[in-house]
Design a protein around this motif. Sequence first.
Motif, short mmCIF file in Angstrom:
data_model
loop_
_atom_site.label_atom_id
_atom_site.label_comp_id
_atom_site.label_asym_id
_atom_site.label_seq_id
_atom_site.Cartn_x
_atom_site.Cartn_y
_atom_site.Cartn_z
N HIS A 1 -5.35 37.71 87.89
CA HIS A 1 -5.80 38.99 87.33
C HIS A 1 -4.77 40.08 87.59
N ASP B 1 -7.66 33.49 91.88
CA ASP B 1 -8.02 34.15 90.63
C ASP B 1 -7.48 35.57 90.62
N TYR B 2 -7.55 36.21 91.78
CA TYR B 2 -7.10 37.60 91.85
C TYR B 2 -5.60 37.69 91.57
N ARG C 1 -10.49 46.48 87.93
CA ARG C 1 -11.22 45.77 86.87
C ARG C 1 -11.34 46.64 85.64
N ARG D 1 -1.80 41.97 84.65
CA ARG D 1 -1.81 43.36 84.21
C ARG D 1 -0.48 43.76 83.61
N GLN E 1 -7.85 34.76 79.10
CA GLN E 1 -7.47 35.87 79.99
C GLN E 1 -7.62 37.20 79.27
N THR E 2 -7.62 38.27 80.06
CA THR E 2 -7.54 39.61 79.49
C THR E 2 -6.21 39.74 78.77
N ASP F 1 -8.41 45.33 94.23
CA ASP F 1 -8.68 44.39 93.15
C ASP F 1 -9.88 44.80 92.31
N GLU G 1 -15.89 38.48 85.79
CA GLU G 1 -15.73 39.77 86.47
C GLU G 1 -17.10 40.41 86.72
N GLU H 1 -15.65 39.12 79.72
CA GLU H 1 -15.21 39.08 81.12
C GLU H 1 -16.39 38.75 82.04
#
Length: 372
Positions: free
Chosen positions: A330, A326-327, A306, A334, A48-49, A302, A158, A155
């Motif tokens: 994401h 998935d969204y 990014r 954050r 993940q980010t 969304d 993305e 990513e």
Amino acid sequence: MATFSELGIHKSYVKGLKELKIVNPTEIQETVIPVLLKSKTDLIGLAQTGTGKTAAFGLPVLHHIDKNNSDVQALIIAPTRELVQQIQKQLFRFTKYIDGKIFAEGVYGGEKIDRQIKALTRTTHIVVATPGRLLDLIERGAVDISNVKILVLDEADEMLSMGFKEDLNKILKFNTSKRNTWLFSATMPEEIKHIIQNYMSPDAIKIEVNKNALVNENISHHYISTQIKDKLNTIIRILDKRQDERGIIFCRTKAGTKALALQLQQEGYAIGALEGDMQQKDRDKVMRAFKNESIQVLISTDVSARGIDVRNLGFVLHHQLPEHLDYYTHRSGRTARAGKTGQSIALIIPGEMQKVIDIQTALGIVFREITM
């Protein structure tokens, strides 16, 4: 827990990391760095980010650069201008105490191409780029990637969901024989599997970081039952309770984002909006205001969110739940960056409870109800 020195990172880099308060390697850094330093290999990293990926691939990239050779030796491709700038800045900071110089140049759309072409005439060892602008520069002969030893896709999922599939395929077709490809992605949709099959070695090393923790465990998940007409008042009450916290409110559409931002601004809240039709300079202005905290809450779609990297968000608010699972990951990811806790709060109208149940089952999380 290994230190960066034990992972094989040169002491001049460790000194730079210490100054950035990066002392203990994260899970992905501990797993990936020794592999990438030692062996010439292709790598697939599922992460993940916010897990520390930039240092995980950035430090090995820097170690592999031959400073005496002025060719472009590494290419790092990322989905958004913000992420490109962030990666380039990190590489620059990592190299503060090394002998000699390693030059990394960031190139992306939304800025005059002539200036980037000129910058690339100077010695450049590493190019960090968004796919579209990179392809443009390659086709104009402004950047030569024929001697690239390492290609990093950051990513990757993305980039595909933003419509960069064709560009990526074209870029990946260049100089395939000489390079190693390191691909990082939070999810593994079919199109990513195609890239892996077509452009990466069948012996690529695959690393998954805390795969069970699809959603960061420091995030608590909540929902509030409301009606469409009451959503605005509900949001106002949430913001009033959290006056010293920063957060992002997610809307599904550009129009919804604009409308909500306007309503909240009229109520006197320090709000900024990010949506797809914005000029890059306006987007930058909003992001600067959010980072220096003159704006407390961002409202975003969304896609527009990014590549945003903002620390210390207390909450994420879903004006509506997203279409894709998935969204949700994401969005909620954050908040609670870098070990802090955060709240993800969804506004639910009658008939949407099934969605909450689906998300709970798919992601293995539990939503608690908040009553206002």
